[in-house]
Design an enzyme around this catalytic site. Structure first.
Site, mmCIF file in Angstrom:
data_model
loop_
_atom_site.group_PDB
_atom_site.id
_atom_site.type_symbol
_atom_site.label_atom_id
_atom_site.label_comp_id
_atom_site.label_asym_id
_atom_site.label_seq_id
_atom_site.Cartn_x
_atom_site.Cartn_y
_atom_site.Cartn_z
ATOM 1 N N CYS A 2 36.315 -29.290 26.197
ATOM 2 C CA CYS A 2 37.601 -29.788 25.714
ATOM 3 C C CYS A 2 37.700 -29.588 24.217
ATOM 4 O O CYS A 2 36.748 -29.188 23.565
ATOM 5 C CB CYS A 2 37.711 -31.261 26.058
ATOM 6 N N ARG A 27 40.037 -24.035 24.356
ATOM 7 C CA ARG A 27 38.877 -24.775 24.852
ATOM 8 C C ARG A 27 39.193 -25.503 26.152
ATOM 9 O O ARG A 27 38.287 -26.040 26.793
ATOM 10 C CB ARG A 27 38.401 -25.782 23.812
ATOM 11 N N TRP A 74 39.564 -29.698 29.493
ATOM 12 C CA TRP A 74 39.144 -28.776 30.538
ATOM 13 C C TRP A 74 38.435 -29.654 31.560
ATOM 14 O O TRP A 74 37.371 -30.213 31.288
ATOM 15 C CB TRP A 74 38.172 -27.726 29.983
ATOM 16 N N ASN A 100 34.336 -34.785 24.514
ATOM 17 C CA ASN A 100 34.059 -33.432 25.012
ATOM 18 C C ASN A 100 32.597 -33.414 25.444
ATOM 19 O O ASN A 100 31.718 -33.770 24.675
ATOM 20 C CB ASN A 100 34.287 -32.391 23.910
ATOM 21 N N GLY A 101 32.345 -33.033 26.696
ATOM 22 C CA GLY A 101 30.968 -33.038 27.207
ATOM 23 C C GLY A 101 30.938 -33.672 28.587
ATOM 24 O O GLY A 101 31.977 -33.778 29.245
ATOM 25 N N GLU A 481 30.883 -5.429 32.223
ATOM 26 C CA GLU A 481 31.839 -6.080 31.332
ATOM 27 C C GLU A 481 33.279 -5.757 31.720
ATOM 28 O O GLU A 481 34.156 -6.624 31.709
ATOM 29 C CB GLU A 481 31.561 -5.675 29.878
ATOM 30 N N LYS A 485 36.165 -8.525 32.684
ATOM 31 C CA LYS A 485 37.467 -8.643 32.007
ATOM 32 C C LYS A 485 38.602 -8.660 33.024
ATOM 33 O O LYS A 485 39.510 -9.471 32.960
ATOM 34 C CB LYS A 485 37.679 -7.486 31.005
ATOM 35 N N GLU A 488 38.636 -11.957 34.848
ATOM 36 C CA GLU A 488 39.033 -13.099 34.005
ATOM 37 C C GLU A 488 40.542 -13.185 33.791
ATOM 38 O O GLU A 488 41.117 -14.256 33.854
ATOM 39 C CB GLU A 488 38.386 -12.975 32.626
ATOM 40 N N HIS A 504 23.288 1.729 48.297
ATOM 41 C CA HIS A 504 22.397 0.695 48.848
ATOM 42 C C HIS A 504 23.188 -0.530 49.313
ATOM 43 O O HIS A 504 22.638 -1.625 49.425
ATOM 44 C CB HIS A 504 21.358 0.289 47.781
ATOM 45 N N LYS A 603 37.276 -21.130 26.395
ATOM 46 C CA LYS A 603 36.643 -20.185 25.479
ATOM 47 C C LYS A 603 35.176 -20.485 25.231
ATOM 48 O O LYS A 603 34.322 -19.599 25.260
ATOM 49 C CB LYS A 603 37.395 -20.203 24.148
HETATM 50 C C1 AGP Z 1 34.038 -13.804 28.242
HETATM 51 O O1 AGP Z 1 35.266 -13.206 28.179
HETATM 52 C C2 AGP Z 1 34.072 -15.216 28.596
HETATM 53 N N1 AGP Z 1 34.880 -15.959 27.730
HETATM 54 C C3 AGP Z 1 32.707 -15.845 28.796
HETATM 55 O O2 AGP Z 1 32.024 -15.133 29.782
HETATM 56 C C4 AGP Z 1 31.830 -15.890 27.535
HETATM 57 O O3 AGP Z 1 31.375 -14.629 27.222
HETATM 58 C C5 AGP Z 1 30.637 -16.804 27.815
HETATM 59 O O4 AGP Z 1 31.120 -18.086 28.099
HETATM 60 C C6 AGP Z 1 29.685 -16.844 26.634
HETATM 61 O O5 AGP Z 1 30.315 -17.390 25.532
HETATM 62 P P1 AGP Z 1 29.631 -17.273 24.091
HETATM 63 O O6 AGP Z 1 29.524 -15.830 23.754
HETATM 64 O O7 AGP Z 1 30.568 -18.010 23.197
HETATM 65 O O8 AGP Z 1 28.292 -17.934 24.191
#
Ligand code: AGP
Length: 608
Positions: A2, A27, A74, A100-101, A481, A485, A488, A504, A603
Site C-alpha cells: 500500500c 503501490r 493493495w 502497509n505490510g 521478460e 510484460k 502484466e 520437450h 509496483k
Molecule cells: C515487473 O514489471 C513487475 N512490476 C514485477 O515483476 C517486479 O519486477 C518485481 O516485483 C520486482 O520488483 P523490484 O525490481 O522492485 O524488486
C-alpha cells in the site's frame, strides 16, 4: 504494497495528502482513505477504488485541518471494499491508523481484544492496531507509550502512521520491514512510503530503519528504536533527483514514457562509468569492496519478477566475461532453501524499488554468514541500497508504471558493466562490449523510431488468448521478460521458453490459434533458432520474429518480422526487449486496459 502519506504543519493537510496518494497509486489502487484532525476534531473519508473517487467524496470542511494521514490500498486481507479501506480507527474514533505490510499474528490479537469486549468492523489485519492502542491507552501516560506497547505485540511487517484527537499536534510513525520516509520542511513534516510523494515539497528526507518509532510535530522529529531501546539519531539526506522526471510530460501513459526513455536510460546507466577510449569500467559503488571482489568464487543473484530475468542475463554475462560461476535464484524461494555458503560466495540482489520484501528477506537470511552482499538498485536510499555492503545504482530515475521497462534496460546495462569490471580488460569481448555500450543509445532510438510499425503488427495479434515467447542464450531471458510484460499489461496468457525446450512439451500447445514471438537476432546459433521456428510452423503456429537488420532469410520463417539494428549477442537482447515492451503496450492499449495500473498488481511488493 500500500501507499501511506502523512502531513503535519501549517498548511491545509488534506489536499497535500491526497496529491501524495495519487503519486503512490502504483503501490495499490483497491481503495483509498484519509483521516484529518483540526482543533481536536477528526474527519474520516474512505472509498473503494481510485484516489479520484476519494477526492470527490472529501467534504470541503476538512480543508482547514493541519494534520492528516492517508492510504491507498493493495488488498491482502479482506476484499477491496470501503469498510476494509484505511484509515482504521478505534470505536470512539479518537485513534486513526494507516498501515502497509501484513500483521501475521492479527488473529490472535483480535481474539484477545474481542475477549476484552472490542468489536471489529472490517476483515483486515490492520484494524487490530487502533484497538490495541486503545487498549494500552488505558494503562499508559501518553499515546507514544501506548503506541510502543502495541507495536511490541505486532508480528510481521509494518509501516504505520497514526494520529489521535487526544494529541492533535503530533503524528506517529513506525517501521518494520516496510519502507517509510519522513520529509523535512519549514515548520512542517511529511511522511510517505517512498520519496515520490514528497518530492514536490522537499528533497530533505529521513529514512526510518527497522524498529524505529517516530513522534513528529511540525517543528521536530524524535526517533526511538524499539529493538535497541533508545533514542536513534537518523540523519536527514538530500535526494538528488528532479521531480520533472516523475511527470508524464506529453506521453499518454508512464509505461510508454518509460519505454521511450531507453536511450537516455542506457546513457545515464553508463555515465562516468565506462570510458571506451581508456578501455575502462569504473563503478564507484563497488570501490569500497575492491579487495573482497577479488576473492569471489561463486555469485548468487537473488531477485523477483523482471529483476530476476535481468539477473538471468547477468548470469550469462558474468560467467562469460568474468568466469565466475553464477546462480540466479528467485528471492521468495532462496529464503527457504538450505544451501551451503562459503565465505568466498557473494550475493547480489537486484531490485528496481529496493523495497521488495522477498529480496530483502533473502539478504537478511545471509546477514550473519559473513558473505559479501551487493545490490543493483534503482530507487535511491531504498532499504536494499542501505542494507547491502556495496552496489551500483541504475540511475534510471523514478519508474512509475507498474510494469517495469526502463529499469530492466538499466539493470542489464549495469550488470554488463559489473561483468566487465570483474572480467579481463584485455579480452577482445571486453573491448567490443565497451565500444558497443557507447553505440547502444542510438540503436535504441532506431528501435523507437519503428514504434508505429511495431504497433501495426501488435494490433494483428491483439485478439489471441495465448502467446509463446522463445529465445536462445541471451535472448532466452528476453523471451521470459517479453512474456511477463504481455501478461502484466494485457492479461493474455503468455509463456517464455528456451527455444530448445519446445519439443520437450510446449510444442503440444501450438496450433493456428497460438502465436509465437521468436527472438532470433544474429548469434552463432541462429540456425538453431530457425529450426525451432520451423517446428512451430509445422504445427501452423503463427510466428512474429525479431531479427537483425539485413537478415532476409528470416522472412521465409516468420509471418511478421520486426528488425532491430545489428548489435552484439550480449547487447541485442536490450533492443529485442524494447520491441516486446512496445508490443505488449500496444496490445494492452488497443484492449483499452489501464497499462500503468494493471489489475491485481502493485509496483513494489513489500509483503512476502
Ligand atoms: C515487473 O514489471 C513487475 N512490476 C514485477 O515483476 C517486479 O519486477 C518485481 O516485483 C520486482 O520488483 P523490484 O525490481 O522492485 O524488486
Amino acid at each position: 504494497m500500500c501507499g501511506i502519506v502523512g502531513y503535519i504543519g501549517n498548511r491545509s493537510a488534506t489536499p497535500i495528502v491526497v496529491k501524495g496518494l495519487r503519486s503512490l497509486e502504483y503501490r495499490g489502487y483497491d481503495s483509498a482513505g484519509i483521516a484529518c484532525i483540526d482543533d481536536g476534531q477528526a474527519q474520516l473519508f474512505k472509498q473503494s477504488g481510485r484516489v479520484d473517487k476519494l477526492e470527490a467524496s472529501i467534504d470541503k470542511s476538512s480543508l482547514n485541518a493541519p494534520l492528516a494521514i492517508g492510504h491507498t490500498r493493495w488488498a491482502t486481507h479482506g476484499l477491496p471494499t470501503t469498510f476494509n479501506s484505511h484509515p482504521h480507527s478505534n470505536a470512539d474514533r479518537t485513534v486513526f491508523v494507516v498501515h502497509n505490510g501484513i500483521i501475521e499474528n492479527y488473529q490472535d490479537i483480535k481474539t484477545k481484544l474481542q475477549g476484552e469486549g472490542y468489536t471489529f468492523v472490517s476483515e483486515t489485519d490492520t484494524e487490530v492496531i487502533p484497538h490495541l492502542i486503545d487498549y494500552y491507552l488505558k494503562s499508559s501516560k501518553s499515546f507514544e507509550e501506548a503506541f510502543k506497547k502495541a507495536l511490541r505485540d505486532l508480528g510481521g511487517a509494518y509501516a504505520i502512521a497514526a494520529i489521535t484527537t487526544k494529541e492533535p499536534g503530533k503524528m506517529f510513525a513506525a517501521r518494520l520491514s516496510s519502507p517509510l520516509v519522513i520529509g523535512v520542511g519549514k515548520n512542517e513534516h511529511l511522511l510517505a512510503s517512498d520519496p515520490t510523494a514528497l518530492m514536490e515539497h522537499t528533497k530533505k528526507v529521513i529514512f526510518l530503519d527497522d524498529y524505529d518509532v517516530a513522534v513528529i510535530t511540525n517543528k521536530k522529529v524524535a526517533v526511538h528504536n524499539l529493538k535497541k531501546g533508545k533514542i536513534a539519531e537518523r540523519k536527514a539526506e538530500l535526494l538528488d533527483y528532479d521531480n520533472q522526471e516523475a511527470l508524464l510530460g506529453d506521453y499518454p501513459t508512464f509505461m510508454l514514457k518509460e519505454i521511450f526513455e531507453a536511450p537516455a536510460t542506457i546513457r545515464s546507466a553508463t555515465l562516468g562509468r565506462t570510458i571506451a577510449s581508456k578501455n575502462l569500467v569504473k563503478l564507484g559503488g563497488l570501490e569500497s569492496v575492491t579487495s573482497q571482489l577479488e576473492y569471489i568464487d561463486r555469485l548468487v543473484i537473488v531477485a523477483c519478477g523482471t529483476s530476476y530475468y535481468a539477473g538471468l542475463v547477468g548470469e550469462y554475462l558474468i560467467e562469460e566475461l568474468a568466469g565466475i560461476p553464477v546462480e540466479v535464484q528467485l528471492a521468495s524461494e532462496f529464503k527457504y532453501r538450505n544451501e551451503p555458503f562459503s565465505r568466498s560466495t557473494a550475493i547480489l540482489a537486484i531490485s528496481q524499488s529496493g523495497e521488495t520484501a522477498d529480496t530483502i528477506a533473502a539478504l537478511k537470511k545471509v546477514e550473519d554468514y559473513g558473505v559479501l552482499r551487493l545490490g543493483v538498485v534503482n530507487a535511491v536510499g531504498s532499504t536494499i541500497s542501505r542494507i547491502t555492503d556495496a552496489g551500483v545504482y541504475c540511475h534510471a530515475g523514478p519508474e512509475q508504471a507498474v510494469a517495469s521497462t526502463k529499469a530492466f534496460i538499466a539493470q542489464v546495462t549495469v550488470l554488463m558493466q559489473i561483468a566487465l569490471r570483474l572480467g579481463d580488460s584485455g579480452s577482445k569481448q571486453y573491448k567490443a562490449i565497451l565500444k558497443e555500450l557507447d553505440a547502444l543509445p542510438a540503436k535504441a532510438q532506431e528501435v523507437l523510431d519503428q514504434a508505429e510499425e511495431i504497433k501495426r503488427i501488435a494490433l494483428k495479434y491483439k485478439d489471441y488468448r495465448d502467446f509463446l515467447f522463445i529465445g536462445r542464450t541471451y535472448s532466452y531471458p528476453a523471451a521470459l521478460e517479453g512474456a511477463l510484460k504481455l501478461k502484466e499489461v494485457s492479461y493474455i496468457h503468455a509463456e517464455g521458453y528456451a527455444s530448445g525446450e519446445m519439443k520437450h512439451g510446449p510444442l503440444a500447445m501450438i496450433d493456428e490459434n497460438f502465436p509465437t514471438f521468436a527472438i532470433a537476432t544474429n548469434s552463432p546459433i541462429l540456425s538453431k533458432a530457425y529450426s525451432n521456428i520451423q517446428e512451430i510452423r509445422a504445427r501452423k503456429g503463427p510466428v512474429v520474429a525479431i531479427a537483425t537488420k539485413g537478415n532476409k532469410a528470416i522472412k521465409k520463417h516468420a509471418d511478421d518480422v520486426i528488425y532491430v539494428p545489428d548489435s552484439l549477442e550480449q547487447t541485442s537482447l536490450i533492443l529485442s526487449t524494447m520491441v516486446t515492451q512496445l508490443f505488449a503496450y500496444y496490445i494492452a492499449e488497443a484492449k483499452g486496459l489501464n497499462v500503468d495500473r494493471p489489475r491485481n498488481l502493485a509496483k513494489s511488493v513489500t509483503v512476502e
